[in-house]
Structures are given as structure tokens and as C-alpha cells.
Design a protein around this motif. Structure first.
Motif, PDB file in Angstrom:
ATOM      1  N   PHE A  34       0.978  -1.231   0.553  1.00  0.00           N
ATOM      2  CA  PHE A  34       0.281   0.000   0.378  1.00  0.00           C
ATOM      3  C   PHE A  34       1.081   1.100   0.116  1.00  0.00           C
ATOM      4  O   PHE A  34       2.002   1.358   0.995  1.00  0.00           O
ATOM      5  CB  PHE A  34      -1.261   0.209   1.717  1.00  0.00           C
ATOM      6  N   GLY A  35       0.963   1.599  -1.174  1.00  0.00           N
ATOM      7  CA  GLY A  35       1.679   3.164  -1.071  1.00  0.00           C
ATOM      8  C   GLY A  35       1.088   4.493  -0.537  1.00  0.00           C
ATOM      9  O   GLY A  35       0.216   4.709  -0.584  1.00  0.00           O
ATOM     10  N   LEU A  36       1.807   5.111   0.500  1.00  0.00           N
ATOM     11  CA  LEU A  36       1.737   6.380   1.120  1.00  0.00           C
ATOM     12  C   LEU A  36       2.100   7.544   0.183  1.00  0.00           C
ATOM     13  O   LEU A  36       3.877   7.601   0.237  1.00  0.00           O
ATOM     14  CB  LEU A  36       1.910   6.458   2.268  1.00  0.00           C
ATOM     15  N   LEU A  37       1.592   7.950  -0.542  1.00  0.00           N
ATOM     16  CA  LEU A  37       2.599   9.179  -1.599  1.00  0.00           C
ATOM     17  C   LEU A  37       1.970  10.721  -0.877  1.00  0.00           C
ATOM     18  O   LEU A  37       0.765  10.884  -0.478  1.00  0.00           O
ATOM     19  CB  LEU A  37       2.036   9.197  -2.963  1.00  0.00           C
ATOM     20  N   GLY A  38       2.921  12.098  -1.208  1.00  0.00           N
ATOM     21  CA  GLY A  38       2.757  12.550  -0.436  1.00  0.00           C
ATOM     22  C   GLY A  38       3.897  13.878  -0.682  1.00  0.00           C
ATOM     23  O   GLY A  38       5.568  13.275  -0.549  1.00  0.00           O
ATOM     24  N   PRO A  39       3.612  15.368  -0.934  1.00  0.00           N
ATOM     25  CA  PRO A  39       5.190  15.780  -0.966  1.00  0.00           C
ATOM     26  C   PRO A  39       5.362  15.915   0.704  1.00  0.00           C
ATOM     27  O   PRO A  39       4.687  15.763   1.495  1.00  0.00           O
ATOM     28  CB  PRO A  39       3.841  17.388  -1.529  1.00  0.00           C
ATOM     29  N   ASN A  40       6.605  16.730   0.752  1.00  0.00           N
ATOM     30  CA  ASN A  40       7.218  16.835   2.167  1.00  0.00           C
ATOM     31  C   ASN A  40       6.286  17.742   3.116  1.00  0.00           C
ATOM     32  O   ASN A  40       4.990  18.613   2.539  1.00  0.00           O
ATOM     33  CB  ASN A  40       8.534  17.788   1.484  1.00  0.00           C
ATOM     34  N   GLY A  41       5.760  17.339   4.246  1.00  0.00           N
ATOM     35  CA  GLY A  41       5.170  17.918   4.895  1.00  0.00           C
ATOM     36  C   GLY A  41       3.801  17.423   4.961  1.00  0.00           C
ATOM     37  O   GLY A  41       2.626  18.694   5.697  1.00  0.00           O
ATOM     38  N   ALA A  42       3.633  16.413   3.915  1.00  0.00           N
ATOM     39  CA  ALA A  42       1.953  16.241   3.586  1.00  0.00           C
ATOM     40  C   ALA A  42       1.804  15.371   5.235  1.00  0.00           C
ATOM     41  O   ALA A  42       0.202  15.568   5.229  1.00  0.00           O
ATOM     42  CB  ALA A  42       1.704  15.615   2.637  1.00  0.00           C
ATOM     43  N   THR A 193       6.831   7.191  -0.396  1.00  0.00           N
ATOM     44  CA  THR A 193       7.914   7.139  -1.162  1.00  0.00           C
ATOM     45  C   THR A 193       7.628   8.639  -2.194  1.00  0.00           C
ATOM     46  O   THR A 193       6.392   8.962  -1.842  1.00  0.00           O
ATOM     47  CB  THR A 193       8.016   6.066  -2.025  1.00  0.00           C
ATOM     48  N   HIS A 194       8.840   9.513  -2.440  1.00  0.00           N
ATOM     49  CA  HIS A 194       8.143  10.564  -3.446  1.00  0.00           C
ATOM     50  C   HIS A 194       8.087   9.773  -5.147  1.00  0.00           C
ATOM     51  O   HIS A 194       7.994  10.841  -5.538  1.00  0.00           O
ATOM     52  CB  HIS A 194       9.546  11.455  -3.256  1.00  0.00           C
ATOM     53  N   TYR A 195       9.108   8.783  -4.643  1.00  0.00           N
ATOM     54  CA  TYR A 195       9.061   8.704  -6.892  1.00  0.00           C
ATOM     55  C   TYR A 195       8.079   7.730  -6.538  1.00  0.00           C
ATOM     56  O   TYR A 195       7.535   6.602  -6.339  1.00  0.00           O
ATOM     57  CB  TYR A 195      10.120   7.400  -6.186  1.00  0.00           C
ATOM     58  N   MET A 196       7.563   8.480  -7.960  1.00  0.00           N
ATOM     59  CA  MET A 196       6.378   7.811  -8.283  1.00  0.00           C
ATOM     60  C   MET A 196       6.180   6.710  -9.122  1.00  0.00           C
ATOM     61  O   MET A 196       5.455   5.401  -9.268  1.00  0.00           O
ATOM     62  CB  MET A 196       5.272   8.910  -9.121  1.00  0.00           C
ATOM     63  N   GLU A 197       7.351   6.712 -10.022  1.00  0.00           N
ATOM     64  CA  GLU A 197       7.707   4.892 -10.884  1.00  0.00           C
ATOM     65  C   GLU A 197       8.036   4.128  -9.822  1.00  0.00           C
ATOM     66  O   GLU A 197       7.479   2.928 -10.363  1.00  0.00           O
ATOM     67  CB  GLU A 197       8.567   5.478 -11.529  1.00  0.00           C
ATOM     68  N   GLU A 198       8.029   4.544  -8.636  1.00  0.00           N
ATOM     69  CA  GLU A 198       8.597   3.231  -7.840  1.00  0.00           C
ATOM     70  C   GLU A 198       7.058   2.839  -7.144  1.00  0.00           C
ATOM     71  O   GLU A 198       6.718   1.721  -7.034  1.00  0.00           O
ATOM     72  CB  GLU A 198       9.152   3.423  -6.314  1.00  0.00           C
ATOM     73  N   ALA A 199       6.174   4.150  -6.820  1.00  0.00           N
ATOM     74  CA  ALA A 199       4.801   3.258  -6.261  1.00  0.00           C
ATOM     75  C   ALA A 199       4.195   2.702  -7.855  1.00  0.00           C
ATOM     76  O   ALA A 199       3.324   1.685  -7.590  1.00  0.00           O
ATOM     77  CB  ALA A 199       3.914   5.066  -6.095  1.00  0.00           C
ATOM     78  N   GLU A 200       4.554   3.019  -8.644  1.00  0.00           N
ATOM     79  CA  GLU A 200       3.839   2.594  -9.493  1.00  0.00           C
ATOM     80  C   GLU A 200       4.371   0.914 -10.211  1.00  0.00           C
ATOM     81  O   GLU A 200       3.695   0.357 -10.648  1.00  0.00           O
ATOM     82  CB  GLU A 200       4.092   3.283 -11.462  1.00  0.00           C
ATOM     83  N   ALA A 201       5.310   1.083  -9.498  1.00  0.00           N
ATOM     84  CA  ALA A 201       6.219  -0.488  -9.821  1.00  0.00           C
ATOM     85  C   ALA A 201       5.735  -1.883  -8.859  1.00  0.00           C
ATOM     86  O   ALA A 201       5.755  -2.842  -8.956  1.00  0.00           O
ATOM     87  CB  ALA A 201       8.168   0.075  -9.872  1.00  0.00           C
ATOM     88  N   LEU A 202       5.734  -0.773  -7.525  1.00  0.00           N
ATOM     89  CA  LEU A 202       5.397  -2.043  -5.784  1.00  0.00           C
ATOM     90  C   LEU A 202       3.677  -1.846  -5.702  1.00  0.00           C
ATOM     91  O   LEU A 202       3.719  -2.734  -4.978  1.00  0.00           O
ATOM     92  CB  LEU A 202       6.074  -1.492  -5.484  1.00  0.00           C
ATOM     93  N   CYS A 203       3.335  -0.787  -6.359  1.00  0.00           N
ATOM     94  CA  CYS A 203       2.330  -0.816  -4.940  1.00  0.00           C
ATOM     95  C   CYS A 203       0.407  -1.225  -5.260  1.00  0.00           C
ATOM     96  O   CYS A 203       0.688  -0.747  -6.906  1.00  0.00           O
ATOM     97  CB  CYS A 203       2.298   0.750  -4.553  1.00  0.00           C
ATOM     98  N   ASP A 204      -0.053  -2.113  -4.964  1.00  0.00           N
ATOM     99  CA  ASP A 204      -0.826  -2.638  -5.801  1.00  0.00           C
ATOM    100  C   ASP A 204      -1.869  -0.968  -5.126  1.00  0.00           C
ATOM    101  O   ASP A 204      -2.815  -1.122  -6.229  1.00  0.00           O
ATOM    102  CB  ASP A 204      -1.778  -3.903  -4.629  1.00  0.00           C
ATOM    103  N   GLU A 205      -2.174  -1.018  -4.132  1.00  0.00           N
ATOM    104  CA  GLU A 205      -3.034   0.646  -4.324  1.00  0.00           C
ATOM    105  C   GLU A 205      -2.567   1.447  -3.452  1.00  0.00           C
ATOM    106  O   GLU A 205      -1.254   1.176  -3.344  1.00  0.00           O
ATOM    107  CB  GLU A 205      -4.405   0.122  -2.597  1.00  0.00           C
ATOM    108  N   LEU A 206      -3.040   2.228  -2.781  1.00  0.00           N
ATOM    109  CA  LEU A 206      -2.829   3.580  -2.383  1.00  0.00           C
ATOM    110  C   LEU A 206      -3.478   4.644  -2.060  1.00  0.00           C
ATOM    111  O   LEU A 206      -4.263   5.198  -2.456  1.00  0.00           O
ATOM    112  CB  LEU A 206      -1.447   4.155  -3.737  1.00  0.00           C
ATOM    113  N   ALA A 207      -2.827   5.576  -1.503  1.00  0.00           N
ATOM    114  CA  ALA A 207      -3.134   6.696  -1.279  1.00  0.00           C
ATOM    115  C   ALA A 207      -2.769   8.331  -1.447  1.00  0.00           C
ATOM    116  O   ALA A 207      -1.191   8.278  -0.988  1.00  0.00           O
ATOM    117  CB  ALA A 207      -4.153   7.189   0.299  1.00  0.00           C
TER     118      ALA A 207
END
Lengths: 308, 248
Positions: A34-42, A193-207
Motif C-alpha cells: 500500500f503506497g502512501l504518497l505525498g509532498p514533503n510535510g504532507a 515514497t516521493h518517487y511515483m515510478e516506485e509506487a507504480e512499480a510496487l504498489c497495488d493500492e495507494l493513498a
């Protein structure tokens, strides 16, 4: 699939009055990344620390393996493996000595601990360097042993806070493989992660989180479908997109050309091709582009700098 | 888990080469220099030795507070403390596991310095059991204060200032550098409130051959030093939450 983790209406405010997490809720199914994505301080790291029992939420509840998490240190210590953003090891000690120390902290002893140390060293590819001080390791090796320390007790949930910052491609690839292997073994992973390509490569779901709130959530393909449009990329000498193109949602300059987004990609490609044929410009690139998480992320969180 | 934290910390302390300089080489250098100076000035070399060696042993014991602050700040600022909170480690194990190695270090340091005095200068150890009790009480006193300081220190530099004040100020007022009787009355009056005074008085009472063991002074010193140490430890326990919350 059962939800391993249920996060419900979590609120966290710091002493300065800054609202770090604002009524966040989501569920993480067993055996997924499960990916948790967001800018710094999010609010990503704060949320991960709450899930790992390091800090307490002001409001809301978290359920891990159907048991309430708050104040249940044993539940966290037995079933959660937290990997902090910074490499947190004793640099003067060897990799093996660090693992022995963390193993003890997770309640392992004797032959079981020895066995687990050997297994995780194998997993992170550091068996041959285990008896050298961590200070002699490369950045990538430190990151790998940092992860290994959180896997000793075979946690059901592994929380990884930006584990690939500043490492070489080989170590990054090794970490990716480890995560895929863990998923195959049924371990649930929360990956920030900050890297979207990592999230695309690894994460099944994300927020995607911004300003302490979830701005998008779900399986990767659903998030892309909901928030991104297919696009046509055009690179042609002296060509500018004509204003009369139909069904265009957004046009933006990208690299040396233009990215044109629209609901109907084929129609868009057809219209752009026609215009290029009629105008006679020399075409260097014309291609359909799949919706990317990077564009969704920028669309949802904006381009403003976040320096915390 | 206390034993694991203890073992890790002992390993870290003795892996650091500077430890050997600050704990052993520098105090021995001080002892050698001042023993040479005061032995020439004094008619009675034995008296000078009985002043200098226990005096510098007591003085250097209090510098352990710097390395304690350093260790606690290291674990908080590196994120180690936060990481350990996600393990099964109870918080008080961390406090005890970090404190006890420094007690051990002081026992080793005092043994080396007094042993050096015994072997090289023929320092009389007198009642060894009483000396051991005093060394233990001194170690608990200095590390108790060090633990309390570690809970409130926000930076190493600030802590060094406080430790220098305690160690050097206490050394002057407590009669570690000059025989206490030679100090002005006003200084003596203040000096009696320092742990260094009681440390030295206790050690001298236990060690000086011929005058016999002054049991009352030794017990008084042991209890006072333990009392100060226990107050420091209690303060540290009360302040632990404050210390740990800053690293999150």
C-alpha cells in the motif's frame, strides 16, 4: 481478502498547533503493498509513526489484525516492522551486532535469533559483509541492513518510510525484489515514497496525502482512471496546438513538445495528425501516452514547492 | 532487554578510542604531574599522594556526565529511540540499560586510577571493602546526576558547560586540589555541600593508614553520595517522558 490494518478518522496535531494528520482513514488488505504518497510535510511520516506505535494520535482509531492498536505495545512489537526514513543503526557496530541488538528488542533469543539473523542477511544480500562495521558500508548497504533490522521478528506488517532515498540503482533494485518477495510470502507492506515510478512499480493500492488529508485513494489503476486522462505527445518543428482541437481537456508544454490531454485519445490523435499533415510541419514525435501517476500527483497536490 | 542494551552500550563505549584517553590517560597524566609537583613541595610524600590520587579520582569521575549526555542525545537525535518504541522494549529498560554501563565504566576507571596509585606510588588502600563501597556510591552519585542532566540537556555544548561547573567547581570547593583544611572558612562551608567533598573525605578515611578506619565518616559519605545519586535517578525517571517526547 481481509484488511490487516484499518485506520479510522486519525487526527494528529503537534504542539505548535500544526495539524499534521486530518481525519485520515483507509484500509490495507493482507499481502499487498500500500503506497502512501505525498509532498514533503504532507503527513506521511506522522501517519507511519502512529501506525508503528511511536506517537499517539489525538483522535481516531487503528485496528491491526482486528485488535485495537492504541497502547497495545505487544501487538505492535510482535507484528509491525518499522523502517524509519533515516538509517537508524549503530555505525560502530557490525551489521550482525546491530541485527542481534534489534532481534533482542523484538524478543528473539538463542538459536531462533541466530537463525533469523542469517535469514535476513541472506535476504538483503549482506551475509559476506555482516561482520564489518556499518560505518564501512555504502549508502545502499546501510539502507538494506536498516530494512533487515525490521524483518527479524517476521512482522505481518512492514512500514517502510522512504527506504530508497539516496541509493544506487542496484540497491534500489534489490530492495524492490525484497518487497516483491515479502508480498509473495504474504507480508503486508506500507510504502511511503516521493518517487511515483516506485509506487507504480510496487504498489497495488495507494493513498495520496496532502496537507494531512487523503486526496486520492484506491487501487493504482482506479486512481489513474479517476484522476488522469490519456494524452497525445507531439513534437514538431514550429508547431503550436491549434485552438480548435475538439475534446481537449488540457494542453501543456513538455520537454520540446506539447502534451495534449483528452477523454478520447484516438480522436485526439486523429485530429492532431490531420492538423500536422495540413500544416506540413516536420514531426519529430507523435505518440499516445498512458496516464501516469506522476501527472496525477502533480495535478492533485499542485506544483508549489514544499520545503517543510 | 536491559542486558542487551547494556551490552550494546558497553561495546560502543569501549570501541571509541577517545574513551581510553579521557577515562585513563588524562587522569593518570594529571596524577603523575601533580604528584611530581606536590611531592617536591611537601615534606610528607605519603600525605601528598593520599590527597592527589583520591582527589583526582573523584574529580574525573564526574566527567562521565558528558559521555552520558552524548549517548542519550545520540540515540534521540538519530531516531534510534523512536525506532525502539516500535519494538517490544519497555521504556524503562532503555533508561536502565543506558545508565548501568556508565556505572561500570566508573568502577573500572576508579579501580585503574587507585590501582595505579597503589602500584606506582604505594598508595595505602586501607580498608578495601570501604573503598569499594565508596567507589560504588561515587559511581551512582555521578551517573545519577549525569542521567538527570541527560534528560534535560538540549545540546552537548550546553551540557559540557554544566558538567565543567559541577566537576571543576566541586573539585575546588570540595578540596580535591588542595587539602580541605587549607581552604578559607567560607569556601569550606560551601564545600561541605558538594559530593566531591564527601567522596574525598570518605576515601581518605577508608585509606589512610595509621589513623584507622573512620567508620562514621565512611558511612556518612556513602549515604550522602547514594542519596544524591538516588535524587538524580528519581529526577531522570520523572523527566524521561520529556526527554523521549522531543525525539518524536
Amino acid at each position: 481478502m481481509n484488511a490487516v490494518l484499518k485506520v479510522d478518522q486519525i487526527v494528529k496535531t503537534y504542539g505548535t498547533g500544526r495539524l499534521a494528520v486530518d481525519r485520515i482513514g483507509f484500509q490495507v488488505k493482507e499481502g499487498i503493498c500500500f503506497g502512501l504518497l505525498g509532498p514533503n510535510g504532507a503527513g506521511k511520516s506522522t501517519l507511519m509513526k502512529i501506525i508503528s506505535g511511536i506517537i499517539q494520535a489525538d483522535q481516531g482509531s487503528i485496528t491491526l489484525l482486528d485488535q485495537p492498536l492504541a497502547t497495545n505495545r505487544e501487538l505492535i512489537g510482535k507484528h509491525v516492522g518499522y523502517v524509519p526514513q533515516d538509517v537508524t543503526l549503530y555505525e560502530q557496530l557490525t551489521g550482525r551486532q546491530n541485527l542481534h541488538f534489534f532481534g533482542k528488542m523484538y524478543g528473539l533469543n538463542g538459536s531462533q535469533l541466530k537463525e533469523r539473523i542469517s535469514e535476513v542477511l541472506e535476504k538483503v544480500g549482506l551475509t559476506d559483509r555482516a561482520n564489518e562495521p556499518v560505518m564501512s558500508y555504502s549508502g545502499g548497504m546501510k539502507r538494506r541492513i536498516n530494512i533487515a533490522a525490521a524483518l527479524l521478528h517476521k512482522p505481518k506488517l512492514v512500514v517502510l518510510d522512504e527506504p530508497t532515498v539516496g541509493i544506487d540503482p542496484q540497491s534500489r533494485n534489490h530492495i524492490f525484489e525484497m518487497i516483491r518477495q515479502m508480498k509473495r510470502e504474504g507480508t503486508t507492506i506500507i510504502y511511503s515514497t516521493h518517487y511515483m515510478e516506485e509506487a507504480e512499480a510496487l504498489c497495488d493500492e495507494l493513498a495520496i496525502i496532502d496537507h494531512g488529508k487523503i486526496v486520492a485513494e484506491g487501487p493504482l489503476y482506479e486512481v489513474l482512471e479517476q484522476h488522469a486522462l490519456p494524452a497525445v505527445y507531439v513534437e514538431a518543428d514550429g508547431w503550436n496546438p491549434p485552438s480548435e482541437l475538439a475534446a481537449v481537456s488540457r494542453i501543456q508544454a513538455q520537454n520540446k513538445g506539447w502534451l495534449i490531454e483528452g477523454e478520447n485519445a484516438l480522436q485526439l490523435l486523429h485530429d492532431v495528425s490531420n492538423d500536422l499533415l495540413q500544416s506540413g510541419h516536420r514531426v519529430r514525435a507523435l505518440q499516445l501516452q498512458q496516464p501516469s501517476l506522476d501527472s496525477v500527483f502533480m495535478k492533485l497536490t499542485g506544483a508549489a514547492l514544499r520545503d517543510e | 532487554m536491559i542486558i542487551s542494551i547494556f551490552a550494546k552500550e558497553v561495546r560502543l563505549i569501549f570501541k571509541d578510542k577517545s574513551t581510553y584517553f579521557w577515562l585513563f590517560a588524562l587522569p593518570i597524566l594529571f596524577i603523575v604531574i601533580f604528584a611530581a609537583i606536590f611531592s617536591n613541595l611537601s615534606d610528607n610524600q605519603g600525605e601528598a599522594i593520599a590527597q592527589i590520587i583520591p582527589g583526582y579520582t573523584v574529580m574525573f569521575v564526574f566527567f562521565i556526565m558528558i559521555s552520558m549526555v552524548q549517548s542519550f542525545l545520540r540515540d534521540r537525535e538519530s531516531g534510534m529511540l523512536a525506532r525502539l518504541r516500535s519494538t517490544l522494549m519497555p521504556p524503562y529498560h532503555f533508561l536502565l540499560g543506558m545508565w548501568l554501563p556508565h556505572v561500570l565504566v566508573l568502577i573500572i576507571q576508579s579501580t585503574v586510577l587507585l590501582g595505579f596509585g597503589y602500584l606506582v606510588y604505594g598508595l595505602q588502600l586501607g580498608n578495601v571493602l570501604a573503598v569499594i563501597a565508596l567507589v560504588l556510591a561515587l559511581a551512582i552519585c555521578a551517573t545519577g546526576l549525569g542521567l538527570a542532566l541527560s534528560m534535560i540537556a538540549s545540546s552537548l555544548n550546553a551540557a559540557i558547560g554544566v558538567v565543567q561547573l559541577i566537576a571543576m567547581g566541586g573539585a575546588i570547593l570540595g578540596g580535591l586540589w588542595f587539602p580541605f583544611e587549607m581552604l578559607p572558612d567560607a569556601v569550606q562551608a560551601i564545600g561541605r555541600f558538594t559530593p566531591q567533598y564527601w567522596g574525598l573525605q570518605g576515601l581518605q578515611s577508608a585509606m589512610i593508614n595509621g589513623s584507622g578506619l573512620n567508620v562514621a565518616t565512611v558511612w556518612q559519605a556513602v549515604f550522602l553520595l547514594l542519596g544524591i545519586g538516588v535524587v538524580g535517578l528519581a529526577g531522570a525517571i520523572a523527566l524521561f517522558k520529556r526527554y523521549s517526547s522531543k525525539g518524536l
